[in-house]
Write a protein that holds these residues in place. Structure first.
Motif, PDB file in Angstrom:
ATOM      1  N   ASN A   1     -22.480   6.463 -26.532  1.00 28.20           N
ATOM      2  CA  ASN A   1     -22.282   6.458 -25.071  1.00 28.20           C
ATOM      3  C   ASN A   1     -22.428   5.084 -24.436  1.00 28.20           C
ATOM      4  O   ASN A   1     -23.040   4.937 -23.387  1.00 28.20           O
ATOM      5  CB  ASN A   1     -23.245   7.447 -24.398  1.00 28.20           C
ATOM      6  N   LEU A   2     -21.856   4.060 -25.060  1.00 29.93           N
ATOM      7  CA  LEU A   2     -21.932   2.696 -24.536  1.00 29.93           C
ATOM      8  C   LEU A   2     -20.853   2.496 -23.484  1.00 29.93           C
ATOM      9  O   LEU A   2     -19.675   2.759 -23.731  1.00 29.93           O
ATOM     10  CB  LEU A   2     -21.745   1.681 -25.669  1.00 29.93           C
ATOM     11  N   ASN A   3     -21.251   2.056 -22.302  1.00 31.96           N
ATOM     12  CA  ASN A   3     -20.312   1.737 -21.232  1.00 31.96           C
ATOM     13  C   ASN A   3     -20.431   0.243 -20.976  1.00 31.96           C
ATOM     14  O   ASN A   3     -21.395  -0.213 -20.376  1.00 31.96           O
ATOM     15  CB  ASN A   3     -20.652   2.535 -19.970  1.00 31.96           C
TER      16      ASN A   3
ATOM     17  N   ALA B   1     -10.308  -3.235 -32.637  1.00 30.93           N
ATOM     18  CA  ALA B   1     -11.238  -2.496 -33.499  1.00 30.93           C
ATOM     19  C   ALA B   1     -12.536  -2.177 -32.754  1.00 30.93           C
ATOM     20  O   ALA B   1     -13.103  -1.098 -32.908  1.00 30.93           O
ATOM     21  CB  ALA B   1     -11.538  -3.298 -34.756  1.00 30.93           C
ATOM     22  N   ALA B   2     -13.010  -3.113 -31.912  1.00 29.74           N
ATOM     23  CA  ALA B   2     -14.242  -2.894 -31.147  1.00 29.74           C
ATOM     24  C   ALA B   2     -14.030  -1.782 -30.119  1.00 29.74           C
ATOM     25  O   ALA B   2     -14.892  -0.912 -29.944  1.00 29.74           O
ATOM     26  CB  ALA B   2     -14.672  -4.181 -30.459  1.00 29.74           C
ATOM     27  N   ILE B   3     -12.889  -1.794 -29.450  1.00 27.71           N
ATOM     28  CA  ILE B   3     -12.590  -0.770 -28.449  1.00 27.71           C
ATOM     29  C   ILE B   3     -12.529   0.613 -29.112  1.00 27.71           C
ATOM     30  O   ILE B   3     -13.116   1.582 -28.621  1.00 27.71           O
ATOM     31  CB  ILE B   3     -11.259  -1.083 -27.724  1.00 27.71           C
ATOM     32  N   GLU B   4     -11.860   0.676 -30.269  1.00 24.62           N
ATOM     33  CA  GLU B   4     -11.757   1.948 -30.995  1.00 24.62           C
ATOM     34  C   GLU B   4     -13.128   2.456 -31.435  1.00 24.62           C
ATOM     35  O   GLU B   4     -13.433   3.644 -31.324  1.00 24.62           O
ATOM     36  CB  GLU B   4     -10.848   1.780 -32.219  1.00 24.62           C
ATOM     37  N   ALA B   5     -13.979   1.537 -31.926  1.00 21.42           N
ATOM     38  CA  ALA B   5     -15.308   1.927 -32.415  1.00 21.42           C
ATOM     39  C   ALA B   5     -16.171   2.476 -31.283  1.00 21.42           C
ATOM     40  O   ALA B   5     -16.879   3.473 -31.451  1.00 21.42           O
ATOM     41  CB  ALA B   5     -15.989   0.738 -33.075  1.00 21.42           C
ATOM     42  N   VAL B   6     -16.110   1.821 -30.106  1.00 21.72           N
ATOM     43  CA  VAL B   6     -16.906   2.270 -28.966  1.00 21.72           C
ATOM     44  C   VAL B   6     -16.414   3.629 -28.472  1.00 21.72           C
ATOM     45  O   VAL B   6     -17.205   4.529 -28.184  1.00 21.72           O
ATOM     46  CB  VAL B   6     -16.877   1.220 -27.819  1.00 21.72           C
TER      47      VAL B   6
ATOM     48  N   LYS C   1     -14.829   5.887 -30.213  1.00 20.76           N
ATOM     49  CA  LYS C   1     -15.141   6.895 -31.227  1.00 20.76           C
ATOM     50  C   LYS C   1     -16.594   7.361 -31.090  1.00 20.76           C
ATOM     51  O   LYS C   1     -16.917   8.521 -31.350  1.00 20.76           O
ATOM     52  CB  LYS C   1     -14.922   6.304 -32.627  1.00 20.76           C
ATOM     53  N   ALA C   2     -17.484   6.449 -30.637  1.00 18.60           N
ATOM     54  CA  ALA C   2     -18.901   6.783 -30.466  1.00 18.60           C
ATOM     55  C   ALA C   2     -19.179   7.386 -29.093  1.00 18.60           C
ATOM     56  O   ALA C   2     -20.335   7.537 -28.698  1.00 18.60           O
ATOM     57  CB  ALA C   2     -19.757   5.533 -30.670  1.00 18.60           C
ATOM     58  N   GLY C   3     -18.127   7.691 -28.350  1.00 18.78           N
ATOM     59  CA  GLY C   3     -18.289   8.346 -27.056  1.00 18.78           C
ATOM     60  C   GLY C   3     -18.526   7.401 -25.900  1.00 18.78           C
ATOM     61  O   GLY C   3     -19.016   7.802 -24.848  1.00 18.78           O
ATOM     62  N   GLY C   4     -18.161   6.164 -26.057  1.00 17.95           N
ATOM     63  CA  GLY C   4     -18.370   5.177 -24.993  1.00 17.95           C
ATOM     64  C   GLY C   4     -17.070   4.731 -24.366  1.00 17.95           C
ATOM     65  O   GLY C   4     -16.003   5.290 -24.617  1.00 17.95           O
ATOM     66  N   LYS C   5     -17.167   3.679 -23.529  1.00 20.49           N
ATOM     67  CA  LYS C   5     -15.994   3.167 -22.822  1.00 20.49           C
ATOM     68  C   LYS C   5     -16.100   1.653 -22.718  1.00 20.49           C
ATOM     69  O   LYS C   5     -17.162   1.122 -22.403  1.00 20.49           O
ATOM     70  CB  LYS C   5     -15.941   3.788 -21.429  1.00 20.49           C
ATOM     71  N   VAL C   6     -14.984   0.953 -22.978  1.00 20.08           N
ATOM     72  CA  VAL C   6     -14.920  -0.502 -22.838  1.00 20.08           C
ATOM     73  C   VAL C   6     -13.992  -0.825 -21.687  1.00 20.08           C
ATOM     74  O   VAL C   6     -12.840  -0.378 -21.669  1.00 20.08           O
ATOM     75  CB  VAL C   6     -14.403  -1.178 -24.129  1.00 20.08           C
ATOM     76  N   THR C   7     -14.483  -1.611 -20.717  1.00 23.01           N
ATOM     77  CA  THR C   7     -13.647  -2.080 -19.610  1.00 23.01           C
ATOM     78  C   THR C   7     -13.401  -3.561 -19.827  1.00 23.01           C
ATOM     79  O   THR C   7     -14.347  -4.351 -19.864  1.00 23.01           O
ATOM     80  CB  THR C   7     -14.352  -1.863 -18.258  1.00 23.01           C
ATOM     81  N   VAL C   8     -12.122  -3.933 -19.987  1.00 21.16           N
ATOM     82  CA  VAL C   8     -11.760  -5.333 -20.218  1.00 21.16           C
ATOM     83  C   VAL C   8     -11.258  -5.919 -18.908  1.00 21.16           C
ATOM     84  O   VAL C   8     -10.305  -5.423 -18.319  1.00 21.16           O
ATOM     85  CB  VAL C   8     -10.688  -5.440 -21.321  1.00 21.16           C
ATOM     86  N   THR C   9     -11.913  -7.010 -18.450  1.00 23.28           N
ATOM     87  CA  THR C   9     -11.548  -7.617 -17.172  1.00 23.28           C
ATOM     88  C   THR C   9     -10.611  -8.797 -17.333  1.00 23.28           C
ATOM     89  O   THR C   9      -9.994  -9.232 -16.382  1.00 23.28           O
ATOM     90  CB  THR C   9     -12.806  -8.110 -16.434  1.00 23.28           C
ATOM     91  N   GLY C  10     -10.487  -9.343 -18.563  1.00 21.98           N
ATOM     92  CA  GLY C  10      -9.673 -10.538 -18.792  1.00 21.98           C
ATOM     93  C   GLY C  10      -8.202 -10.231 -18.916  1.00 21.98           C
ATOM     94  O   GLY C  10      -7.729  -9.121 -18.682  1.00 21.98           O
ATOM     95  N   ALA C  11      -7.431 -11.252 -19.334  1.00 24.25           N
ATOM     96  CA  ALA C  11      -5.982 -11.116 -19.490  1.00 24.25           C
ATOM     97  C   ALA C  11      -5.659 -10.220 -20.675  1.00 24.25           C
ATOM     98  O   ALA C  11      -6.495  -9.945 -21.518  1.00 24.25           O
ATOM     99  CB  ALA C  11      -5.359 -12.509 -19.711  1.00 24.25           C
TER     100      ALA C  11
END
Length: 159
Positions: free
Chosen positions: A124-126, A135-140, A142-152
């Motif tokens: 549950n990492l946000n 790969a990092a986005i997929e791993a997070v 898969k573990a029930g979390g969410k990645v928000t990317v602010t860059g380009a």
């Protein structure tokens, strides 16, 4: 008080040393330059000069290219984030670049923080970062979390 009567405070300014004005001045004759040689003459520029031998910076091979305006990002691995969450240094529900610096995972943000996939993602990492590998986005996720990317968009490309 008049403008022409103003003067600096006593002891705040110092007279410049006038060199080459006679032996009695303390900086006469050679003017503090020693005796003869290239350094005694005017117009000396000998940084990197090796007495006629090819200088080391010219003997060594030149490699690579650094584009102007290149962004330098700090990076953090998922495994280190997971350890910090377990140790109680990070709250997994809201991880930002500022909280990564505060917890000591990243020394400074520079032009942003990039999330990399080495290690296991915590549950549950946000997290909000400038960039992340696929790969990092997929791993997070898969573990029930969410990645928000602010860059380009190019920051999210896989390594």
């Amino acid at each position: 008080m008049k403008l022409n009567e103003l003067s600096p405070a006593e002891g705040s300014t110092k007279q410049r040393m006038r060199i080459g004005r006679g032996v009695g001045s303390g900086k006469g004759k050679t003017g503090g330059r020693g005796v003869k040689g290239q350094k005694a003459r005017s117009g000396v520029a000998i940084n990197g000069f090796e007495g006629g031998q090819m200088p080391i910076y010219m003997r060594l091979p030149k490699r690579g290219f650094t584009p102007r305006g290149q962004k330098t990002t700090s990076w953090v691995n998922l495994g280190r984030v997971a350890k910090a969450v377990e140790a109680g240094k990070l709250d997994p529900s809201n991880v930002t670049e500022e909280t990564l610096v505060a917890s000591g995972l990243v020394r400074n943000v520079r032009d942003g923080v990039r999330l990399l996939a080495k290690g296991d993602a915590p549950k549950n990492l946000n997290i909000t970062v400038t960039g992340a590998s696929k790969a990092a986005i997929e791993a997070v996720e898969k573990a029930g979390g969410k990645v928000t990317v602010t860059g380009a968009a190019k920051d999210t490309a896989a390594e």
